[in-house]
Write a protein that holds these residues in place. Sequence first.
Motif, PDB file in Angstrom:
ATOM      1  N   ALA A   1       0.837  -1.202   0.000  1.00 20.25           N
ATOM      2  CA  ALA A   1       0.000   0.000   0.000  1.00 20.25           C
ATOM      3  C   ALA A   1       0.872   1.253   0.000  1.00 20.25           C
ATOM      4  O   ALA A   1       0.587   2.218  -0.723  1.00 20.25           O
ATOM      5  CB  ALA A   1      -0.945  -0.008   1.197  1.00 20.25           C
ATOM      6  N   GLN A   2       1.938   1.236   0.777  1.00 20.34           N
ATOM      7  CA  GLN A   2       2.850   2.382   0.799  1.00 20.34           C
ATOM      8  C   GLN A   2       3.522   2.567  -0.555  1.00 20.34           C
ATOM      9  O   GLN A   2       3.698   3.692  -1.023  1.00 20.34           O
ATOM     10  CB  GLN A   2       3.896   2.217   1.893  1.00 20.34           C
ATOM     11  CG  GLN A   2       3.334   2.395   3.281  1.00 20.34           C
ATOM     12  CD  GLN A   2       4.329   2.055   4.378  1.00 20.34           C
ATOM     13  OE1 GLN A   2       5.396   1.501   4.139  1.00 20.34           O
ATOM     14  NE2 GLN A   2       3.963   2.389   5.616  1.00 20.34           N
ATOM     15  N   ARG A   3       3.878   1.474  -1.196  1.00 20.12           N
ATOM     16  CA  ARG A   3       4.496   1.556  -2.523  1.00 20.12           C
ATOM     17  C   ARG A   3       3.517   2.136  -3.534  1.00 20.12           C
ATOM     18  O   ARG A   3       3.886   2.952  -4.383  1.00 20.12           O
ATOM     19  CB  ARG A   3       4.989   0.172  -2.957  1.00 20.12           C
ATOM     20  CG  ARG A   3       5.597   0.136  -4.331  1.00 20.12           C
ATOM     21  CD  ARG A   3       6.866   1.008  -4.400  1.00 20.12           C
ATOM     22  NE  ARG A   3       7.363   1.041  -5.761  1.00 20.12           N
ATOM     23  CZ  ARG A   3       7.265   2.116  -6.568  1.00 20.12           C
ATOM     24  NH1 ARG A   3       6.727   3.232  -6.141  1.00 20.12           N
ATOM     25  NH2 ARG A   3       7.729   2.063  -7.793  1.00 20.12           N
ATOM     26  N   LEU A   4       2.254   1.720  -3.456  1.00 15.76           N
ATOM     27  CA  LEU A   4       1.228   2.271  -4.337  1.00 15.76           C
ATOM     28  C   LEU A   4       1.065   3.772  -4.101  1.00 15.76           C
ATOM     29  O   LEU A   4       0.969   4.550  -5.051  1.00 15.76           O
ATOM     30  CB  LEU A   4      -0.106   1.560  -4.133  1.00 15.76           C
ATOM     31  CG  LEU A   4      -0.237   0.178  -4.765  1.00 15.76           C
ATOM     32  CD1 LEU A   4      -1.536  -0.479  -4.306  1.00 15.76           C
ATOM     33  CD2 LEU A   4      -0.192   0.273  -6.272  1.00 15.76           C
ATOM     34  N   GLN A   5       1.032   4.171  -2.832  1.00 16.58           N
ATOM     35  CA  GLN A   5       0.923   5.593  -2.511  1.00 16.58           C
ATOM     36  C   GLN A   5       2.075   6.376  -3.143  1.00 16.58           C
ATOM     37  O   GLN A   5       1.858   7.432  -3.741  1.00 16.58           O
ATOM     38  CB  GLN A   5       0.968   5.811  -0.997  1.00 16.58           C
ATOM     39  CG  GLN A   5      -0.333   5.625  -0.287  1.00 16.58           C
ATOM     40  CD  GLN A   5      -0.184   5.908   1.194  1.00 16.58           C
ATOM     41  OE1 GLN A   5       0.493   5.159   1.898  1.00 16.58           O
ATOM     42  NE2 GLN A   5      -0.810   6.973   1.650  1.00 16.58           N
ATOM     43  N   GLN A   6       3.279   5.851  -2.991  1.00 20.82           N
ATOM     44  CA  GLN A   6       4.448   6.534  -3.522  1.00 20.82           C
ATOM     45  C   GLN A   6       4.410   6.591  -5.048  1.00 20.82           C
ATOM     46  O   GLN A   6       4.720   7.620  -5.644  1.00 20.82           O
ATOM     47  CB  GLN A   6       5.732   5.849  -3.055  1.00 20.82           C
ATOM     48  CG  GLN A   6       6.983   6.634  -3.369  1.00 20.82           C
ATOM     49  CD  GLN A   6       7.002   7.986  -2.659  1.00 20.82           C
ATOM     50  OE1 GLN A   6       6.751   8.077  -1.473  1.00 20.82           O
ATOM     51  NE2 GLN A   6       7.297   9.043  -3.400  1.00 20.82           N
ATOM     52  N   TRP A   7       4.017   5.496  -5.693  1.00 17.54           N
ATOM     53  CA  TRP A   7       3.948   5.471  -7.151  1.00 17.54           C
ATOM     54  C   TRP A   7       2.928   6.489  -7.662  1.00 17.54           C
ATOM     55  O   TRP A   7       3.189   7.222  -8.616  1.00 17.54           O
ATOM     56  CB  TRP A   7       3.589   4.074  -7.650  1.00 17.54           C
ATOM     57  CG  TRP A   7       3.625   3.979  -9.140  1.00 17.54           C
ATOM     58  CD1 TRP A   7       4.697   3.693  -9.921  1.00 17.54           C
ATOM     59  CD2 TRP A   7       2.532   4.230 -10.039  1.00 17.54           C
ATOM     60  NE1 TRP A   7       4.349   3.737 -11.247  1.00 17.54           N
ATOM     61  CE2 TRP A   7       3.027   4.070 -11.349  1.00 17.54           C
ATOM     62  CE3 TRP A   7       1.199   4.570  -9.856  1.00 17.54           C
ATOM     63  CZ2 TRP A   7       2.219   4.228 -12.473  1.00 17.54           C
ATOM     64  CZ3 TRP A   7       0.401   4.741 -10.985  1.00 17.54           C
ATOM     65  CH2 TRP A   7       0.912   4.567 -12.278  1.00 17.54           C
TER      66      TRP A   7
ATOM     67  N   LEU B   1       1.698  10.142 -10.931  1.00  7.23           N
ATOM     68  CA  LEU B   1       0.445  10.825 -11.246  1.00  7.23           C
ATOM     69  C   LEU B   1       0.321  12.177 -10.551  1.00  7.23           C
ATOM     70  O   LEU B   1      -0.678  12.881 -10.749  1.00  7.23           O
ATOM     71  CB  LEU B   1      -0.750   9.936 -10.865  1.00  7.23           C
ATOM     72  CG  LEU B   1      -0.786   8.546 -11.503  1.00  7.23           C
ATOM     73  CD1 LEU B   1      -1.969   7.747 -10.988  1.00  7.23           C
ATOM     74  CD2 LEU B   1      -0.802   8.646 -13.012  1.00  7.23           C
ATOM     75  N   ASP B   2       1.298  12.500  -9.730  1.00 12.08           N
ATOM     76  CA  ASP B   2       1.312  13.764  -8.987  1.00 12.08           C
ATOM     77  C   ASP B   2       0.023  13.938  -8.184  1.00 12.08           C
ATOM     78  O   ASP B   2      -0.582  15.004  -8.176  1.00 12.08           O
ATOM     79  CB  ASP B   2       1.538  14.935  -9.938  1.00 12.08           C
ATOM     80  CG  ASP B   2       1.999  16.185  -9.196  1.00 12.08           C
ATOM     81  OD1 ASP B   2       2.618  16.040  -8.124  1.00 12.08           O
ATOM     82  OD2 ASP B   2       1.724  17.299  -9.687  1.00 12.08           O
ATOM     83  N   GLN B   3      -0.410  12.839  -7.544  1.00 12.15           N
ATOM     84  CA  GLN B   3      -1.618  12.837  -6.725  1.00 12.15           C
ATOM     85  C   GLN B   3      -1.277  12.280  -5.352  1.00 12.15           C
ATOM     86  O   GLN B   3      -0.487  11.353  -5.227  1.00 12.15           O
ATOM     87  CB  GLN B   3      -2.699  11.950  -7.350  1.00 12.15           C
ATOM     88  CG  GLN B   3      -3.204  12.417  -8.683  1.00 12.15           C
ATOM     89  CD  GLN B   3      -4.078  13.635  -8.567  1.00 12.15           C
ATOM     90  OE1 GLN B   3      -4.901  13.736  -7.667  1.00 12.15           O
ATOM     91  NE2 GLN B   3      -3.889  14.579  -9.475  1.00 12.15           N
ATOM     92  N   GLU B   4      -1.884  12.851  -4.351  1.00 11.96           N
ATOM     93  CA  GLU B   4      -1.743  12.340  -2.994  1.00 11.96           C
ATOM     94  C   GLU B   4      -2.943  11.451  -2.683  1.00 11.96           C
ATOM     95  O   GLU B   4      -4.088  11.840  -2.932  1.00 11.96           O
ATOM     96  CB  GLU B   4      -1.699  13.493  -1.990  1.00 11.96           C
ATOM     97  CG  GLU B   4      -0.500  14.404  -2.127  1.00 11.96           C
ATOM     98  CD  GLU B   4       0.748  13.865  -1.461  1.00 11.96           C
ATOM     99  OE1 GLU B   4       0.629  12.981  -0.584  1.00 11.96           O
ATOM    100  OE2 GLU B   4       1.840  14.326  -1.817  1.00 11.96           O
TER     101      GLU B   4
END
Length: 84
Positions: free
Chosen positions: A16-22, A27-30
């Motif tokens: 999940a953290q890796r997905l957040q970072q990607w 995508l320049d999205q938080e």
Amino acid sequence: MNRPIVLSTEARRAAAQRLQQWIKDELDQEVGGLQAEALLDVVLTDIGPLFYNRGVADARTVVAARAEDLDDALHGLERQSPLR
């Protein structure tokens, strides 16, 4: 038999953290942790089986090749006899 792909708590958190970072980098999205985990659930449920099935197919190929080698070795152990 359709068992879900289950990750350990640590692996799930890391994924999940890796997905957040990607998403942030590409995508320049938080996105929050819950959103990343929801996306991970979609990946595990809908996309994960494609990769899992590919792994099973690859393993099946390896096992079949080994079985053929074993069959050849067993034929090599056979002894000739005038009696059949």
